[in-house]
Write a protein that holds these residues in place. Structure first.
Motif, mmCIF file in Angstrom:
data_model
loop_
_atom_site.group_PDB
_atom_site.id
_atom_site.type_symbol
_atom_site.label_atom_id
_atom_site.label_comp_id
_atom_site.label_asym_id
_atom_site.label_seq_id
_atom_site.Cartn_x
_atom_site.Cartn_y
_atom_site.Cartn_z
ATOM 1 N N ASP A 114 -82.146 -40.213 23.829
ATOM 2 C CA ASP A 114 -80.920 -40.974 24.082
ATOM 3 C C ASP A 114 -79.920 -40.060 24.785
ATOM 4 O OD1 ASP A 114 -78.528 -42.310 24.068
ATOM 5 O OD2 ASP A 114 -78.577 -42.855 21.943
ATOM 6 N N PRO A 115 -79.654 -40.309 26.080
ATOM 7 C CA PRO A 115 -78.760 -39.398 26.810
ATOM 8 C C PRO A 115 -77.375 -39.273 26.175
ATOM 9 C CG PRO A 115 -79.172 -41.406 28.081
ATOM 10 C CD PRO A 115 -80.118 -41.412 26.921
ATOM 11 N N ASP A 119 -80.797 -40.137 37.018
ATOM 12 C CA ASP A 119 -82.206 -40.469 36.734
ATOM 13 C C ASP A 119 -82.653 -39.726 35.477
ATOM 14 O OD1 ASP A 119 -84.850 -41.604 38.134
ATOM 15 O OD2 ASP A 119 -85.346 -39.672 37.232
ATOM 16 N N ARG A 120 -83.683 -40.280 34.877
ATOM 17 C CA ARG A 120 -84.246 -39.689 33.651
ATOM 18 C C ARG A 120 -84.655 -38.216 33.833
ATOM 19 N NH1 ARG A 120 -86.914 -41.847 28.921
ATOM 20 N NH2 ARG A 120 -88.971 -40.914 28.576
ATOM 21 N N TYR A 121 -85.173 -37.859 35.009
ATOM 22 C CA TYR A 121 -85.588 -36.459 35.203
ATOM 23 C C TYR A 121 -84.374 -35.524 35.173
ATOM 24 C CZ TYR A 121 -84.418 -34.869 39.996
ATOM 25 O OH TYR A 121 -83.780 -34.404 41.114
ATOM 26 N N TRP A 172 -81.680 -36.143 33.375
ATOM 27 C CA TRP A 172 -81.305 -36.073 31.948
ATOM 28 C C TRP A 172 -82.081 -34.977 31.244
ATOM 29 C CZ3 TRP A 172 -81.919 -41.961 30.459
ATOM 30 C CH2 TRP A 172 -80.827 -42.685 30.976
ATOM 31 N N THR A 190 -88.822 -42.914 38.999
ATOM 32 C CA THR A 190 -88.609 -44.147 38.235
ATOM 33 C C THR A 190 -87.470 -44.963 38.860
ATOM 34 O OG1 THR A 190 -87.343 -42.846 36.658
ATOM 35 C CG2 THR A 190 -89.568 -43.397 36.026
ATOM 36 N N THR A 191 -86.466 -44.239 39.394
ATOM 37 C CA THR A 191 -85.385 -44.923 40.115
ATOM 38 C C THR A 191 -85.932 -45.646 41.345
ATOM 39 O OG1 THR A 191 -83.654 -43.410 39.379
ATOM 40 C CG2 THR A 191 -83.262 -44.562 41.450
ATOM 41 N N ARG A 205 -79.715 -40.625 42.492
ATOM 42 C CA ARG A 205 -80.691 -40.489 41.406
ATOM 43 C C ARG A 205 -82.050 -40.010 41.909
ATOM 44 N NH1 ARG A 205 -79.537 -46.335 38.590
ATOM 45 N NH2 ARG A 205 -77.645 -45.767 37.450
ATOM 46 N N SER A 228 -90.076 -36.693 35.490
ATOM 47 C CA SER A 228 -90.209 -37.968 34.778
ATOM 48 C C SER A 228 -90.698 -39.014 35.768
ATOM 49 C CB SER A 228 -88.866 -38.390 34.179
ATOM 50 O OG SER A 228 -89.001 -39.649 33.574
ATOM 51 N N GLU A 257 -94.347 -35.772 30.745
ATOM 52 C CA GLU A 257 -93.021 -35.660 31.360
ATOM 53 C C GLU A 257 -92.201 -34.675 30.538
ATOM 54 O OE1 GLU A 257 -91.013 -39.466 31.297
ATOM 55 O OE2 GLU A 257 -91.491 -39.828 29.201
#
Length: 415
Positions: free
Chosen positions: A63-64, A81-83, A85, A122-123, A146, A202, A237
């Motif tokens: 959870d960021p 983006d998740r990567y 984070w 993912t973005t 992102r 990610s 990841e």
């Protein structure tokens, strides 16, 4: 100023940070390794549609808002983006352990080199789904930021006020090791005193799974490096980040020095995009040993690239024998990808952390799932259970598609 015999400055590690499928910080990651825990699980979080490979080593429960609550200066990290984070969380952990106060007095002598094999994939996929499947007229305004492969390094650089060299490396599965090696070179050659270095990845989504599936290198069952039953790798990841410092700089501020980054070697096979050579990995390992000024027999633990693909594991075994000669049979080797999955560009960063933890605790992690070894992989791959072992020097191998090899050697803190 403390220099190596060749007159270059010495580089030490003062902070570690990870985000992995088996732990969102170094303590949890390491206790999972001690328990021989696998991070491989059923694939989820997006439409699986017609996928044939239905497992991956995904990070669950990140959870960021919780993991990045300490971020103050970087205003848009929560929208990244998740990567990015993962990189931001791992960097925050490493910075905290190092005890460095940012922004540093001379921000232009600080580097932030955080690579990614693929950036914000993912973005990309979500944006294309919006445009081509949901017929939306526009993508999210932050889509471009992102996606960029250097976004993670930029986000972390903004947060910590870093004004020196800030960029990403990109060399598939050798990305993190190249980032760490380049950062070390900058410090060694007096371009920087401190660096945040590593990589983040990610990419687990429908499109990526389809692409890897098409290459026929993913296992439907699990990641079993060096095992007779192995039939491919498992996508993972995460992020792995180190704080590197010039030795005197670290000593002056009373930092706890975790290890010395003693050696770095790199080489390209220059032969084939997917079929590795023995020569490239061997040259990179020899170069790292020479750079560290040690004999192969002085390496106590080797964290193998060990992807569990057919060619790679046999090839790496041959390369280790080529470099270590008689010492190869006495060397403790493991592939921690058996637990974390293959985090692609981030792999070398996560595995560097595993090497340093092994040195600190004199305990080496296992290769899990190794019930019966491939007869052609006949070295000591620490099957199934880790073991107590005094580790003075550790080597980490990263060998990537395209034949891009990077090898790091860690040694004890300078006396």
């Amino acid at each position: 100023m403390m220099t190596k015999g060749n007159g270059t400055r010495r580089v030490v590690v003062t902070g570690l940070g990870v985000v992995t499928p088996i732990g969102l910080n170094v303590a949890d990651f390491w206790s999972s390794m001690k328990a021989g825990k696998s991070g491989v699980s059923e694939l989820g979080g997006f439409p699986l549609e017609d996928l044939k490979i239905l497992i991956a080593a995904q990070i669950k429960g990140f959870d960021p808002k919780v993991q990045l609550k300490g971020y103050k200066r970087d205003k848009i990290i929560m929208h990244a983006d998740r990567y990015s984070w993962f990189a931001a969380a791992a960097a925050a952990e490493a910075v905290e352990q190092s005890g460095l106060e940012f922004p540093l007095e001379n921000p232009y002598r600080t580097a932030c080199i955080i690579g990614s094999g693929a950036g914000g994939l993912t973005t990309f996929e979500n944006a294309y789904r919006d445009l081509f499947i949901h017929n939306k007229r526009a993508t999210n305004p932050l889509t471009l930021l992102r996606i960029i492969g250097s976004s993670a390094s930029a986000h972390v650089g903004i947060e910590y006020g870093i004004k020196g060299p800030t960029f990403a490396t990109c060399s598939a599965c050798s990305t993190a090791s190249h980032a760490i090696g380049i950062a070390r070179d900058y410090i060694q050659n007096d371009l920087a005193d401190v660096a945040i270095a590593g990589a983040s990845e990610s990419v687990i989504n429908y499109g990526t799974m389809k692409a890897w599936q098409a290459l026929h290198v993913l296992s439907p069952q699990g990641c079993f490096p060096f095992a007779k039953k192995r039939n491919g790798t498992v996508l993972g990841e995460g992020a792995g980040i180190l704080i590197l410092e010039e030795y005197e700089h670290a000593k002056r501020r009373g930092a706890t020095i975790l290890a010395e980054l003693s050696g770095y070697g790199m080489a390209s096979d220059s032969q084939d995009m997917v079929k590795p050579t023995v020569e490239g990995p061997s040259f990179a390992m020899n170069m790292a040993l020479e750079d560290a000024g040690i004999e192969a027999s002085e390496i106590d633990y080797l964290n193998a690239h060990g992807t569990a693909t057919r060619d790679n594991d046999i090839n790496e075994t041959r390369a280790i024998k080529e470099v270590f000669k008689n010492a190869a049979s006495k060397l403790a080797i493991s592939s921690t990808k058996s637990m974390t999955g293959h985090a692609l560009g981030a792999g070398g960063g996560i595995e560097a952390v595993a090497c340093i933890k092994a040195m600190q605790e004199n305990w080496v992690p296992p290769t899990i799932g190794l019930d019966e070894a491939d007869p052609e992989c006949d070295l000591d791959y620490i099957p199934n259970e880790g073991r107590n072992l005094t580790v003075n020097y550790a080597m980490s191998n990263s060998f990537a598609f395209g034949g891009l090899n990077a090898v790091i050697v860690f040694g004890p803190p300078p006396a």
